[in-house]
Design an enzyme around this catalytic site. Structure first.
Site, short mmCIF file in Angstrom:
data_model
loop_
_atom_site.label_atom_id
_atom_site.label_comp_id
_atom_site.label_asym_id
_atom_site.label_seq_id
_atom_site.Cartn_x
_atom_site.Cartn_y
_atom_site.Cartn_z
N CYS A 182 50.56 37.26 37.48
CA CYS A 182 49.59 37.16 36.15
C CYS A 182 48.63 38.05 36.69
CB CYS A 182 49.05 35.61 36.20
SG CYS A 182 47.33 35.50 36.10
N GLU A 183 48.09 38.75 35.69
CA GLU A 183 46.96 39.92 36.07
C GLU A 183 45.56 39.53 36.37
OE1 GLU A 183 47.58 42.64 32.85
OE2 GLU A 183 45.98 41.61 31.53
N HIS A 184 45.43 38.09 35.76
CA HIS A 184 44.07 37.80 36.16
C HIS A 184 43.88 37.02 37.26
CE1 HIS A 184 44.49 36.95 31.39
NE2 HIS A 184 44.12 38.16 31.65
N HIS A 185 44.92 36.47 38.17
CA HIS A 185 44.85 35.88 39.50
C HIS A 185 45.71 36.64 40.62
CE1 HIS A 185 43.66 32.77 36.54
NE2 HIS A 185 42.59 32.67 37.40
N GLN A 231 51.65 36.64 30.11
CA GLN A 231 52.97 36.14 29.29
C GLN A 231 53.18 36.63 28.01
OE1 GLN A 231 54.16 32.11 29.96
NE2 GLN A 231 55.41 32.12 28.29
N HIS A 287 52.93 29.01 35.41
CA HIS A 287 51.84 29.78 36.09
C HIS A 287 51.31 29.33 37.42
CE1 HIS A 287 51.32 32.81 32.61
NE2 HIS A 287 52.37 31.87 32.14
N CYS A 347 49.14 30.26 39.10
CA CYS A 347 47.34 30.02 38.89
C CYS A 347 46.95 28.75 38.33
CB CYS A 347 46.95 31.29 38.34
SG CYS A 347 47.25 31.57 36.48
ZN LIG Z 1 46.53 33.55 36.17
#
Ligand SMILES: [Zn+2]
Length: 185
Positions: free
Chosen positions: A76-79, A118, A146, A148
């Site tokens: 996941c590129e956010h976390h 995703q 996920h 995260c």
């Molecule tokens: Zn994430």
């Protein structure tokens, strides 16, 4: 290219920043290990998955081709924690232009091994197939968990997120679409 030395340095700094001692026994090789692992997990950034998609000719095959449950792991590129699950890929070839099962697996992997979300992963796979195979249509469905969300308890652990990308005939023809969906379920 991936700069493993830089990753090593950064991981060491994160360890210090969270109040750990990067010199203690259990952690002393961690930056190096993480750097090596990231090299692998993000290797897709420096490859073009389209190149994996060799086209074969199978005479006039214009029926649905489906590969279910291709397992994948992504980040996941956010976390920067993993999301993982299964991809289902369906397409209808044009004039017998097909590709091998292992090629499809490599395309999924190539796009998964990058910082990802995703939704984008799903459409990148579909668009790559449309571009390379020029099929009558493509449908990609991804089901993933996920970490995260699971680890932080925002959602229930094990909660599955489903995304789909629909192209060509699957977009235009509801009957073809539901036929494919029925096969995936
Ligand atoms: Zn994430």
């Amino acid at each position: 290219m991936i700069n493993q030395k830089k990753i090593e340095k950064a991981i060491k700094e994160i360890l210090v920043a969270i109040g750990e001692d990067p010199k203690r026994e259990g952690l002393k090789d961690t930056p190096k290990r993480v750097a090596r692992m990231y090299g692998e997990l993000f290797s897709g950034l420096h490859k073009d998955p389209a190149k994996e998609l060799t086209v074969f000719h199978e005479e006039d095959h214009e029926e649905m081709v489906m590969v279910k449950e291709i397992p994948f792991y992504s980040m996941c590129e956010h976390h920067l924690v993993p999301f993982a699950g299964k991809a289902h890929v369906v397409y209808i070839p044009t004039k017998g232009k097909v590709t091998g099962l292992s090629k499809l697996v490599r395309v999924v992997e190539g796009f998964a091994r990058r910082p990802q979300v995703q939704e984008r992963l799903t459409s990148q796979i579909a668009d790559c197939l449309m571009k390379q195979l020029k099929p009558q249509g493509v449908m990609v469905i991804i089901e993933a968990e996920h970490l995260c969300m699971s680890m932080r308890g925002v959602k229930k652990p094990g909660a599955v997120t489903t995304t789909s990308a629909v192209r060509g005939i699957f977009q235009k023809n509801a009957k073809t679409r539901s036929e494919a969906l029925a096969l995936i379920k």
